[in-house]
Design an enzyme around this catalytic site. Structure first.
Site, PDB file in Angstrom:
ATOM      1  N   ARG A 104       0.841  -1.195   0.000  1.00 47.17           N
ATOM      2  CA  ARG A 104       0.000   0.000   0.000  1.00 47.17           C
ATOM      3  C   ARG A 104       0.871   1.238   0.000  1.00 47.17           C
ATOM      4  NH1 ARG A 104      -4.517   0.537   4.609  1.00 47.17           N
ATOM      5  NH2 ARG A 104      -2.674   0.683   5.923  1.00 47.17           N
ATOM      6  N   THR A 108      -0.863   7.546  -1.028  1.00 47.06           N
ATOM      7  CA  THR A 108      -2.165   7.472  -1.691  1.00 47.06           C
ATOM      8  C   THR A 108      -3.073   6.384  -1.139  1.00 47.06           C
ATOM      9  OG1 THR A 108      -1.400   5.898  -3.375  1.00 47.06           O
ATOM     10  CG2 THR A 108      -1.052   8.251  -3.815  1.00 47.06           C
ATOM     11  N   ASP A 200      -1.263  -3.768  12.883  1.00 47.90           N
ATOM     12  CA  ASP A 200      -0.814  -4.262  11.589  1.00 47.90           C
ATOM     13  C   ASP A 200      -0.653  -5.774  11.669  1.00 47.90           C
ATOM     14  OD1 ASP A 200       1.313  -5.161   9.584  1.00 47.90           O
ATOM     15  OD2 ASP A 200       0.922  -3.110   8.908  1.00 47.90           O
ATOM     16  N   ASP A 203       2.898  -7.207  10.767  1.00 49.06           N
ATOM     17  CA  ASP A 203       3.887  -6.966  11.827  1.00 49.06           C
ATOM     18  C   ASP A 203       3.676  -7.892  13.008  1.00 49.06           C
ATOM     19  OD1 ASP A 203       5.210  -5.022  10.414  1.00 49.06           O
ATOM     20  OD2 ASP A 203       4.187  -3.344  11.364  1.00 49.06           O
TER      21      ASP A 203
END
Length: 209
Positions: A104, A108, A200, A203
């Site tokens: 990602r 944006t 996340d 992670d």
């Protein structure tokens, strides 16, 4: 929320709550994710077609029902999707596996593809895309866009958590793709993370930041 199935089984919800805790170790998180994805696989494969197979029991011949796992493809959106994959393969070990590498763009929040590898004969296969988080929905939509070029028989999307924004984005682009999730959370924050979420997923699976 048409075509969205929330898997509310008590064991799924119990394990999801344990995974959300910020003090859950990477080892614990991975173990729980594997267990939870195995449980979710039963719901996702509920409508898989069966075929007759003649067999012999210790007592006599009979005809039983089997699925053709070789017609099923689990597609992992790298890297976090791999944490979901093993549990699914526990249920259907004969399934093929495809990988889509997407990251990602932090500015944006759009998906950028860097890897794509699928089994052959995709036009005869049913696809289950796996990714722990359906956040903005950009990666999911981009993945399904890419897979549809291979004209598979069907596509489903499976995630651990979904945000309303991600569901809307994926279904706006692909209204024919059903979504299976363990929970629909409240919203996204300004950085595209699901709230309340669990952080996340990549992670937490791999112990990185």
């Amino acid at each position: 929320m048409n075509r969205v199935t929330v898997v509310t089984h008590p064991l799924v919800q119990h394990k999801l709550t344990l995974m959300r805790r910020k003090d859950a170790s990477s080892n614990s998180f991975r173990r729980l994710l594997g267990e939870l994805s195995t449980l979710m696989a039963y719901e996702v494969t509920r409508d898989m077609p069966l075929q007759d197979m003649p067999i012999e029991t210790p007592l006599e011949a009979m005809t039983g029902k089997v699925i053709d796992g070789k017609k099923l493809v689990f597609v992992s959106i790298l890297r976090a999707g791999n944490g979901f994959l093993d549990g699914m393969l526990n249920v259907v070990p004969g399934a093929r596996v495809g990988h889509v590498g997407l990251y990602r763009d932090p500015a944006t929040l759009q998906a950028v593809e860097y890897y794509f590898k699928m089994p052959s004969g995709m036009d005869a296969r049913d696809v289950v895309v796996v990714d722990p988080m359906l956040a903005t929905g950009n990666s999911a939509a981009a993945c399904v866009d890419r897979i549809k070029r291979l004209d598979p028989r069907s596509i489903k999307f499976v995630c651990l958590l979904a945000a309303p924004e991600g569901i809307h984005r994926l279904h706006k682009a692909h209204p024919d793709v059903p979504i299976f999730t363990a929970a629909i959370d409240r919203e996204l924050n300004d950085h595209g993370y699901i709230l309340p979420g669990l952080g996340d997923a990549g992670d937490r699976i791999f112990g990185t930041k």
